[in-house]
Design a protein around this motif. Structure first.
Motif, PDB file in Angstrom:
ATOM      1  N   SER A  17     105.269 -68.347 -29.645  1.00 52.24           N
ATOM      2  CA  SER A  17     105.908 -67.808 -28.129  1.00 52.24           C
ATOM      3  C   SER A  17     105.873 -66.703 -27.764  1.00 52.24           C
ATOM      4  CB  SER A  17     106.803 -68.178 -28.021  1.00 52.24           C
ATOM      5  OG  SER A  17     107.933 -67.926 -29.297  1.00 52.24           O
ATOM      6  N   VAL A  18     106.123 -65.587 -28.743  1.00 53.24           N
ATOM      7  CA  VAL A  18     106.449 -64.234 -28.690  1.00 53.24           C
ATOM      8  C   VAL A  18     104.632 -63.334 -26.888  1.00 53.24           C
ATOM      9  CG1 VAL A  18     106.578 -61.531 -28.866  1.00 53.24           C
ATOM     10  CG2 VAL A  18     108.331 -63.683 -29.242  1.00 53.24           C
ATOM     11  N   ASN A  19     103.125 -63.794 -27.827  1.00 50.98           N
ATOM     12  CA  ASN A  19     102.169 -63.723 -27.843  1.00 50.98           C
ATOM     13  C   ASN A  19     101.072 -65.106 -26.713  1.00 50.98           C
ATOM     14  OD1 ASN A  19     101.799 -62.141 -29.807  1.00 50.98           O
ATOM     15  ND2 ASN A  19     100.237 -63.019 -30.884  1.00 50.98           N
ATOM     16  N   LEU A  20     102.456 -65.755 -25.490  1.00 49.81           N
ATOM     17  CA  LEU A  20     102.227 -65.774 -25.492  1.00 49.81           C
ATOM     18  C   LEU A  20     101.943 -65.653 -23.695  1.00 49.81           C
ATOM     19  CD1 LEU A  20     103.969 -69.761 -25.399  1.00 49.81           C
ATOM     20  CD2 LEU A  20     101.406 -69.618 -26.024  1.00 49.81           C
ATOM     21  N   PRO A  40     103.391 -51.164 -43.578  1.00 48.82           N
ATOM     22  CA  PRO A  40     104.990 -52.314 -43.789  1.00 48.82           C
ATOM     23  C   PRO A  40     105.665 -51.439 -42.479  1.00 48.82           C
ATOM     24  CG  PRO A  40     104.657 -51.536 -45.009  1.00 48.82           C
ATOM     25  CD  PRO A  40     103.478 -51.379 -45.067  1.00 48.82           C
ATOM     26  N   ASP A  41     106.209 -50.326 -42.272  1.00 48.37           N
ATOM     27  CA  ASP A  41     107.143 -49.752 -41.812  1.00 48.37           C
ATOM     28  C   ASP A  41     106.542 -49.749 -40.504  1.00 48.37           C
ATOM     29  OD1 ASP A  41     108.168 -48.953 -44.127  1.00 48.37           O
ATOM     30  OD2 ASP A  41     108.183 -47.068 -44.365  1.00 48.37           O
ATOM     31  N   TYR A  42     105.101 -49.635 -40.050  1.00 48.39           N
ATOM     32  CA  TYR A  42     105.432 -50.063 -38.590  1.00 48.39           C
ATOM     33  C   TYR A  42     105.079 -51.105 -38.371  1.00 48.39           C
ATOM     34  CZ  TYR A  42     104.156 -44.927 -39.378  1.00 48.39           C
ATOM     35  OH  TYR A  42     103.958 -43.284 -38.753  1.00 48.39           O
ATOM     36  N   PHE A  43     105.610 -51.860 -38.365  1.00 47.05           N
ATOM     37  CA  PHE A  43     105.247 -53.784 -37.874  1.00 47.05           C
ATOM     38  C   PHE A  43     106.982 -54.065 -38.532  1.00 47.05           C
ATOM     39  CE2 PHE A  43     102.631 -57.510 -38.616  1.00 47.05           C
ATOM     40  CZ  PHE A  43     102.700 -58.253 -37.297  1.00 47.05           C
ATOM     41  N   GLN A  44     107.808 -53.995 -37.034  1.00 42.09           N
ATOM     42  CA  GLN A  44     108.713 -54.715 -37.128  1.00 42.09           C
ATOM     43  C   GLN A  44     109.044 -55.849 -36.134  1.00 42.09           C
ATOM     44  OE1 GLN A  44     111.741 -52.967 -39.034  1.00 42.09           O
ATOM     45  NE2 GLN A  44     109.593 -51.762 -39.507  1.00 42.09           N
ATOM     46  N   VAL A  45     110.053 -56.573 -36.335  1.00 37.70           N
ATOM     47  CA  VAL A  45     110.396 -57.525 -35.576  1.00 37.70           C
ATOM     48  C   VAL A  45     111.835 -57.403 -34.204  1.00 37.70           C
ATOM     49  CG1 VAL A  45     111.258 -59.266 -36.847  1.00 37.70           C
ATOM     50  CG2 VAL A  45     110.779 -60.352 -35.131  1.00 37.70           C
ATOM     51  N   MET A  54     112.272 -62.672 -30.932  1.00 34.34           N
ATOM     52  CA  MET A  54     112.481 -62.181 -29.179  1.00 34.34           C
ATOM     53  C   MET A  54     111.416 -61.329 -29.007  1.00 34.34           C
ATOM     54  SD  MET A  54     116.141 -60.835 -29.747  1.00 34.34           S
ATOM     55  CE  MET A  54     117.068 -60.712 -28.504  1.00 34.34           C
ATOM     56  N   GLY A  55     110.525 -60.334 -29.998  1.00 34.97           N
ATOM     57  CA  GLY A  55     109.601 -59.454 -29.770  1.00 34.97           C
ATOM     58  C   GLY A  55     109.281 -59.018 -30.912  1.00 34.97           C
ATOM     59  N   TYR A  56     108.231 -57.448 -31.224  1.00 35.20           N
ATOM     60  CA  TYR A  56     107.623 -56.796 -32.441  1.00 35.20           C
ATOM     61  C   TYR A  56     106.231 -56.346 -31.585  1.00 35.20           C
ATOM     62  CZ  TYR A  56     103.190 -59.039 -31.844  1.00 35.20           C
ATOM     63  OH  TYR A  56     101.666 -59.737 -31.315  1.00 35.20           O
ATOM     64  N   ILE A  57     106.835 -54.909 -32.797  1.00 36.24           N
ATOM     65  CA  ILE A  57     106.356 -53.816 -33.136  1.00 36.24           C
ATOM     66  C   ILE A  57     105.249 -53.699 -33.717  1.00 36.24           C
ATOM     67  CG2 ILE A  57     107.602 -52.257 -33.691  1.00 36.24           C
ATOM     68  CD1 ILE A  57     106.281 -50.070 -30.967  1.00 36.24           C
ATOM     69  N   MET A  58     103.869 -53.371 -33.597  1.00 37.08           N
ATOM     70  CA  MET A  58     102.698 -53.116 -34.992  1.00 37.08           C
ATOM     71  C   MET A  58     102.069 -52.447 -34.813  1.00 37.08           C
ATOM     72  SD  MET A  58     100.296 -55.823 -36.118  1.00 37.08           S
ATOM     73  CE  MET A  58      99.130 -55.925 -34.860  1.00 37.08           C
ATOM     74  N   GLY A  59     101.947 -51.234 -35.760  1.00 38.11           N
ATOM     75  CA  GLY A  59     101.330 -50.424 -35.324  1.00 38.11           C
ATOM     76  C   GLY A  59     101.331 -49.549 -36.684  1.00 38.11           C
ATOM     77  N   THR A  76     105.274 -56.427 -27.969  1.00 41.44           N
ATOM     78  CA  THR A  76     105.638 -57.629 -26.730  1.00 41.44           C
ATOM     79  C   THR A  76     106.398 -58.474 -27.302  1.00 41.44           C
ATOM     80  OG1 THR A  76     104.382 -59.645 -26.431  1.00 41.44           O
ATOM     81  CG2 THR A  76     104.332 -59.035 -28.399  1.00 41.44           C
ATOM     82  N   ILE A  77     107.551 -58.404 -26.052  1.00 38.21           N
ATOM     83  CA  ILE A  77     108.458 -59.103 -26.232  1.00 38.21           C
ATOM     84  C   ILE A  77     108.958 -60.412 -25.271  1.00 38.21           C
ATOM     85  CG2 ILE A  77     111.261 -59.017 -25.091  1.00 38.21           C
ATOM     86  CD1 ILE A  77     110.190 -56.912 -27.066  1.00 38.21           C
ATOM     87  N   ALA A  78     109.354 -61.226 -26.216  1.00 42.90           N
ATOM     88  CA  ALA A  78     108.935 -62.787 -24.819  1.00 42.90           C
ATOM     89  C   ALA A  78     109.906 -62.638 -23.343  1.00 42.90           C
ATOM     90  CB  ALA A  78     109.739 -63.351 -26.179  1.00 42.90           C
ATOM     91  N   PRO A  79     109.400 -62.688 -22.770  1.00 44.52           N
ATOM     92  CA  PRO A  79     109.055 -63.564 -21.819  1.00 44.52           C
ATOM     93  C   PRO A  79     110.735 -63.125 -21.625  1.00 44.52           C
ATOM     94  CG  PRO A  79     107.673 -64.149 -21.116  1.00 44.52           C
ATOM     95  CD  PRO A  79     107.783 -64.438 -22.876  1.00 44.52           C
TER      96      PRO A  79
END
Length: 176
Positions: A17-20, A40-45, A54-59, A76-79
């Motif tokens: 749903s966050v990726n819509l 793994p440290d760069y991938f947080q929710v 609610m959202g996530y960051i991937m790096g 990205t953050i869910a609307p």
């Protein structure tokens, strides 16, 4: 209450749903799994009540020498959770890891040239447009490479903008 925590495999089943959002890049599962395994440290929710994503960051961290940097692959953050500073919190988290743990010179990211709200948010966070990448998104839309210098880049060399746009084949990539 919002909790920022490390992304885990089960989250892959809960974040659709966050990726819509049409501005959010969606990748295949193996791409997400590679990031989860390698950085793994760069991938947080950001998780809300009821374990709702609610959202996530991937790096990741990549480069060599003065090009050693943190890279935001996706944030990205869910609307329904926007305008609550969640993206800022996730960005600050990635910047902190890049700066204090990995001793990177800067953090960079790519954003669609048409995504004015995101560009303004990144500028408020201290990012500058480093260069324009012609037809970066699906060979159609230009991307902006934005950067923010970290403490190791005392002279802020990483933020000096290029004078001309580049093509995607001119980008320097580290293979994942």
């Amino acid at each position: 209450m919002t909790t920022i925590r490390r992304f885990c495999c089960n989250d892959l089943l809960c974040f659709a749903s966050v990726n819509l959002d049409h501005l959010t890049e969606t990748f295949n599962m193996s791409f997400y799994m590679t990031y989860l395994a390698r950085w793994p440290d760069y991938f947080q929710v950001a998780e809300g009540p009821g374990n709702r994503v609610m959202g996530y960051i991937m790096g990741k961290v990549e480069g060599q020498g003065e090009s050693w940097h943190g890279h935001v692959t996706a944030v990205t953050i869910a609307p329904e959770y926007r305008r609550q500073q969640l993206a800022k919190k996730l960005m600050n988290f990635l910047e902190e890891i890049s700066d204090k743990i990995d001793k990177a010179y800067f953090v960079d990211l790519f954003v669609r040239a048409s995504n004015t709200p995101a560009i303004k948010m990144y500028e408020k966070l201290g990012y500058v447009i480093y260069r324009r990448v012609l037809r970066y998104y699906s060979g159609e839309e230009d991307g902006l490479d934005m950067r923010k210098a970290l403490s190791r880049d005392v002279e802020k060399k990483s933020m000096i903008p290029l004078k001309r746009p580049i093509r995607p084949d001119e980008l320097e990539y580290d293979s994942i």
